[in-house]
Design an enzyme around this catalytic site. Structure first.
Site, short mmCIF file in Angstrom:
data_model
loop_
_atom_site.label_atom_id
_atom_site.label_comp_id
_atom_site.label_asym_id
_atom_site.label_seq_id
_atom_site.Cartn_x
_atom_site.Cartn_y
_atom_site.Cartn_z
N ARG A 176 -30.54 5.89 -58.51
CA ARG A 176 -30.87 6.72 -57.45
C ARG A 176 -31.21 7.99 -57.09
NH1 ARG A 176 -25.67 6.77 -53.84
NH2 ARG A 176 -25.84 4.97 -53.80
N ASP A 190 -22.17 8.54 -56.63
CA ASP A 190 -22.68 9.58 -55.98
C ASP A 190 -23.11 10.46 -56.16
OD1 ASP A 190 -23.44 7.59 -53.97
OD2 ASP A 190 -21.42 7.99 -52.33
C1 LIG Z 1 -29.14 5.12 -50.11
C2 LIG Z 1 -28.81 6.74 -49.85
C3 LIG Z 1 -27.61 7.53 -51.16
C4 LIG Z 1 -27.40 8.55 -50.41
N1 LIG Z 1 -26.44 9.68 -51.62
C5 LIG Z 1 -26.55 10.09 -51.97
C6 LIG Z 1 -26.46 11.25 -52.43
O1 LIG Z 1 -26.11 10.35 -54.10
N2 LIG Z 1 -26.35 12.38 -52.79
C7 LIG Z 1 -27.24 13.58 -51.97
O2 LIG Z 1 -26.75 14.41 -52.18
N3 LIG Z 1 -28.34 12.65 -51.35
C8 LIG Z 1 -27.82 10.89 -50.35
N4 LIG Z 1 -28.57 10.81 -49.84
C9 LIG Z 1 -29.18 11.60 -48.92
C10 LIG Z 1 -30.32 12.33 -48.95
O3 LIG Z 1 -30.40 12.99 -50.32
C11 LIG Z 1 -31.07 12.92 -47.64
O4 LIG Z 1 -30.56 13.40 -47.44
C12 LIG Z 1 -31.05 11.75 -46.80
O5 LIG Z 1 -31.50 10.25 -46.88
C13 LIG Z 1 -32.13 11.97 -46.07
O6 LIG Z 1 -33.99 12.81 -46.80
P1 LIG Z 1 -34.55 11.23 -46.42
O7 LIG Z 1 -34.81 11.04 -47.96
O8 LIG Z 1 -34.40 10.33 -45.34
O9 LIG Z 1 -35.71 12.31 -45.54
P2 LIG Z 1 -36.01 13.35 -44.43
O10 LIG Z 1 -37.66 13.88 -44.36
O11 LIG Z 1 -35.14 13.71 -44.62
O12 LIG Z 1 -35.96 11.69 -43.31
C14 LIG Z 1 -36.65 11.23 -42.91
C15 LIG Z 1 -36.13 10.68 -41.47
O13 LIG Z 1 -35.19 9.60 -42.00
C16 LIG Z 1 -33.99 9.82 -40.82
N5 LIG Z 1 -33.28 10.06 -41.21
C17 LIG Z 1 -32.49 10.69 -42.51
N6 LIG Z 1 -31.27 11.03 -42.43
C18 LIG Z 1 -30.59 10.91 -41.67
C19 LIG Z 1 -29.13 10.73 -41.48
N7 LIG Z 1 -28.33 11.05 -41.67
N8 LIG Z 1 -29.09 10.45 -40.18
C20 LIG Z 1 -29.88 10.20 -39.34
N9 LIG Z 1 -31.52 9.67 -39.59
C21 LIG Z 1 -31.92 9.83 -40.35
C22 LIG Z 1 -34.65 10.50 -39.95
O14 LIG Z 1 -35.53 10.01 -38.63
C23 LIG Z 1 -35.31 11.85 -40.86
O15 LIG Z 1 -37.20 11.78 -39.82
C24 LIG Z 1 -28.42 9.26 -50.21
C25 LIG Z 1 -29.24 7.98 -49.06
C26 LIG Z 1 -29.48 6.88 -49.48
C27 LIG Z 1 -30.99 6.30 -48.18
#
Ligand SMILES: Cc1cc2nc3c(=O)[nH]c(=O)nc-3n(C[C@H](O)[C@H](O)[C@H](O)COP(=O)(O)OP(=O)(O)OC[C@H]3O[C@@H](n4cnc5c(N)ncnc54)[C@H](O)[C@@H]3O)c2cc1C
Length: 283
Positions: A157, A106
């Protein structure tokens, strides 16, 4: 906090996580297990997390699950003993290779990016090919990192980035981050990398699908990834359409600290959870 966390965390024990992965696999979804614990303060804690990962990997084999693991370097002691941290990742990646499995490192806040990418390069130069990394679209450095890494044909990723970063380090606006996400995916695919598209943002999922179709990419070049309990209907739709979908499954005794920290650190996460909970309560 427990009630809020229930949807997003498999439980406090490995057995809880295994039960969740079994269900996901039965629904055609793959998983990646995350043992909660980051920024440990002692080598004992770092070794305890490594041992939990070893148990998790053994359970994946024993149960014949379609899953791998995601590790956080600060959980394995990056700040207390970088050498031990590197050794632990090397040992986990080596053990995974024996069973044909994969380990994802990660990405944490920007103070750890260089060390994380350096360790990844080191592992690849030693011949470990079953290891992948994460690039955060929000970081201004990410496209340069893509150019540096792409010759390795990495498994990356791509996510937006969950840490709050200053403006000189990261793009701040939603649109700028979305644009950078698309650029990052495109540059990685252009260079021959495999991309795990980690987002719940429907617009980005649509952009990824457009790029995949335009380039005629096969399933070996991409997968989608989402967090446990988030946007499950979007995940189901991707599975129905025949795409590979992997769910990130966090578990562990540190669930309370983890949940509290994510809510405190990033106000956006608190907003999502509140909106999500309200949506669920509405008939
Ligand atoms: C499989 C996976 C691995 C990840 N690994 C990392 C990593 O190694 N390092 C890192 O910095 N970040 C990581 N992330 C987090 C990522 O960076 C984002 O902060 C997170 O995915 C929210 O961004 P989004 O692209 O979904 O868009 P957004 O516009 O932020 O979210 C879209 C919609 O998804 C829903 N949503 C998003 N996040 C959440 C939540 N936490 N709880 C509830 N609902 C939510 C909401 O409904 C939102 O409107 C990871 C995410 C995923 C899916």
């Amino acid at each position: 906090m427990r009630r809020l966390s229930d949807r997003y965390i498999a439980g406090s024990e490995l057995d809880d996580a295994i039960a969740v992965v079994r269900e996901l696999n039965a629904a055609g979804k793959l998983a990646t297990l995350d043992v909660l614990g980051e920024e440990v303060a002692s080598t004992e804690e770092a070794l305890a997390i490594r041992a939990e990962y070893e148990e998790a990997m053994a359970a994946i084999e024993r149960e014949g699950l379609d899953a791998n693991v995601s590790v956080k370097l600060t959980g394995l002691g990056l700040a207390v003993d970088p050498e031990l941290c590197g050794e632990s990742v090397r040992a986990l990646v080596g053990a995974a290779a024996q069973n044909g499995r994969f380990v994802r490192i990660d990405m944490e806040d920007s103070s750890t990016t260089t060390a994380t990418l350096d360790l990844y390069r080191e592992l690849r130069s030693e011949g470990h090919d079953n290891v992948g990394i994460v690039l955060q679209a929000m970081l201004r450095r990410t496209l340069d990192d893509v150019l540096d890494l792409v010759a390795l044909q990495p498994n990356v990723r791509v996510c937006k980035g969950i840490y709050v970063e200053p403006a000189d380090v990261a793009y701040q606006g939603d649109e700028a981050i979305r644009f950078a996400f698309v650029e990052t995916m495109a540059a990685l695919w252009e260079g021959g990398a495999k991309v795990a598209v980690a987002t719940h943002d429907e617009w980005l999922v649509a952009e990824a699908l457009r790029l995949i179709e335009e380039r005629g990419l096969g399933p070996e070049r991409y997968e989608f990834q989402m967090l446990l309990g988030v946007r499950e209907e979007l995940a189901d739709e991707l599975v129905r359409e025949g795409h590979t979908l992997r769910v990130y499954v966090p578990y562990g005794r540190k669930w309370y600290e983890y949940s509290l920290r994510r809510l405190q650190e990033n106000p956006k996460v608190a907003g999502y959870v509140a909106r999500d909970t309200l949506r669920r309560l509405r008939p």
